[in-house]
Write an enzyme that holds these catalytic residues in place. Structure first.
Site, mmCIF file in Angstrom:
data_model
loop_
_atom_site.group_PDB
_atom_site.id
_atom_site.type_symbol
_atom_site.label_atom_id
_atom_site.label_comp_id
_atom_site.label_asym_id
_atom_site.label_seq_id
_atom_site.Cartn_x
_atom_site.Cartn_y
_atom_site.Cartn_z
ATOM 1 N N HIS A 1 0.820 -1.191 0.038
ATOM 2 C CA HIS A 1 -0.112 -0.018 0.161
ATOM 3 C C HIS A 1 0.902 1.283 0.023
ATOM 4 O O HIS A 1 0.698 2.182 -0.723
ATOM 5 C CB HIS A 1 -0.876 -0.028 1.256
ATOM 6 C CG HIS A 1 -2.414 -0.629 1.080
ATOM 7 N ND1 HIS A 1 -2.301 -1.973 1.055
ATOM 8 C CD2 HIS A 1 -3.511 -0.288 0.983
ATOM 9 C CE1 HIS A 1 -3.513 -2.484 0.930
ATOM 10 N NE2 HIS A 1 -4.216 -1.564 1.004
ATOM 11 N N HIS B 1 0.742 -2.680 9.692
ATOM 12 C CA HIS B 1 2.186 -2.217 9.145
ATOM 13 C C HIS B 1 2.724 -1.723 10.260
ATOM 14 O O HIS B 1 2.025 -0.826 11.114
ATOM 15 C CB HIS B 1 2.172 -1.497 7.730
ATOM 16 C CG HIS B 1 1.897 -2.360 6.711
ATOM 17 N ND1 HIS B 1 2.587 -3.752 6.512
ATOM 18 C CD2 HIS B 1 0.881 -2.676 5.831
ATOM 19 C CE1 HIS B 1 2.203 -4.251 5.209
ATOM 20 N NE2 HIS B 1 1.365 -3.330 4.891
#
EC number: 3.1.3.-
Length: 404
Positions: free
Chosen positions: A161, A211
């Site tokens: 991402h 993350h």
């Protein structure tokens, strides 16, 4: 080695194990890839690969505490919904539907650049994920806020991402700043929207517990590298006429399959390779479509709003329907009939499915078992058909429906 011994080495107490593996919603501590002790990876990695991983684990060992504290401080019901759904802007289906839009609205070159930077950002970030085998923030204590359990089964760094958002944001910054048709107030507004998009997508990965900081920074580096390489290639090959060279589409397909079949093998099962296959297929499909267009002089560029009026906004209805018909109705039957029935490829898909069915009851993350070779080629061709549909067929459909 027992589970208790393993997680004790990781600094987890037996009481914590019992809580985290409780029947009510608990899960195995080693259910997600990357969380095994060092010995699990050392025996299956080269010396350089293992030492690189060990060095990077210093940045991931405490990431769960940081992410958990951030969630405790900033979580609200609205933000949960906002970041959960805006994460779709980095999803597989989002790109399938949204990437063709500029083509249909008359901005063909924008989609071409986006496909290249996104395709190689996905491939490079996926390659490094599988090479490093680093964990995501552990859940628990972190809460993973996601619409797809699929993505939780990937390794952590680099964040795809973050890579995609960086590459696309730099591309838009570059195009907006160099535009001769936009006035500066409009440029500033558009640049502000790009920054807002970038911060939403990147910060959202931490907020959603997907993350840590290493994942974001390494992902951003991947995206920036892919952007700058794309800009350099466009400049270096600005006078190159691909239609004059018969080898160009063959080289594109051969290169795509070469990097896919030479992708690093992860240690644990990790599904991110599937996205790499899809996007590299799209890149090759784009190359072949461009080659056909230039070689035979086909005029398939869609007109813009200024010359065609509001009916340009009806094109996505025809375009999206065409892409869905290819991807979900026609492609699998056509591609696998070609590969297996006509070209006599060995169909090894059932072997992989059989293995996964036998081991799917295991709670611990499985060791990597490989990917069906015919499925790699099949998925590559299926996704190569998407830009063919978008760039070659949709303009014809628009002409038939008086939308061009």
């Amino acid at each position: 080695m027992t589970i208790i011994q393993t997680v004790t080495e990781l600094g987890v107490t037996e009481d914590t194990i019992k809580v985290q593996m409780a029947p009510s919603g608990g899960k195995h501590l080693l259910a997600d890839p990357g969380n095994h002790p060092a010995e699990h990876f050392e025996s299956q990695m080269s010396w350089l690969r293992f030492q690189t991983r060990q060095y990077l684990t210093r940045f991931t060992d405490n990431q769960s505490d940081f992410v958990h504290s951030l969630q405790k401080k900033h979580r609200t019901p609205f933000r949960d919904v906002y970041f959960k759904y805006t994460s779709l802007m980095g999803s597989h289906m989002f790109y399938v539907i949204v990437l063709p839009m500029p083509v249909w609205l008359g901005y063909r070159d924008l989609t071409r650049d986006m496909i290249y930077v996104l395709g190689y950002s996905i491939y490079l970030s996926g390659y490094l994920k599988d090479y490093w085998c680093l964990p995501r923030p552990k859940s628990p204590p972190v809460d993973r806020i996601t619409l797809s359990e699929y993505t939780t089964k990937e390794y952590g760094a680099p964040s795809s991402h973050s890579a995609n958002a960086t590459a696309v944001s730099l591309l838009f910054f570059w195009r907006i700043c160099l535009s001769d048709t936009l006035v500066w107030p409009t440029k500033l507004l558009l640049l502000s929207l790009v920054i807002f998009y970038y911060l939403t997508l990147v910060f959202g990965r931490v907020y959603c517990g997907m993350h840590g900081m290493l994942d974001l920074f390494s992902g951003a580096a991947v995206g920036a590298i892919c952007f700058f390489i794309r800009i350099w290639v466009v400049h270096a090959l600005r006078n190159f006429q691909i239609g004059e060279h018969l080898w160009f589409p063959l080289l594109s397909v051969a290169w795509g399959l070469f990097i896919l079949f030479n992708h690093v093998r992860p240690i644990d099962e990790c599904p991110c390779f599937e996205d790499s296959v899809a996007f590299i297929g799209v890149v090759s499909g784009l190359d072949c479509s461009d080659w056909l267009t230039e070689r035979y002089g086909w005029n398939l560029v869609c007109s813009r709003y200024a010359s065609c009026g509001s009916k340009v906004f009806l094109r996505p209805l025809v375009g999206v329907a065409s892409v869905i018909v290819w991807k979900d109705v026609i492609s699998k039957t056509a591609v696998y009939t070609l590969l297996i029935k006509l070209l006599r490829f060995h169909d090894d898909r059932s072997e992989k499915v059989h293995f996964h069915n036998e081991t799917s009851e295991e709670e611990e993350c499985l060791l990597y078992s490989g990917v069906s070779k015919v499925e790699i080629v099949g998925r590559f061709l299926i996704y190569a058909g998407i830009p063919t549909t978008v760039f070659l067929l949709c303009p014809v459909f628009f002409t038939w429906t008086n939308l061009r």
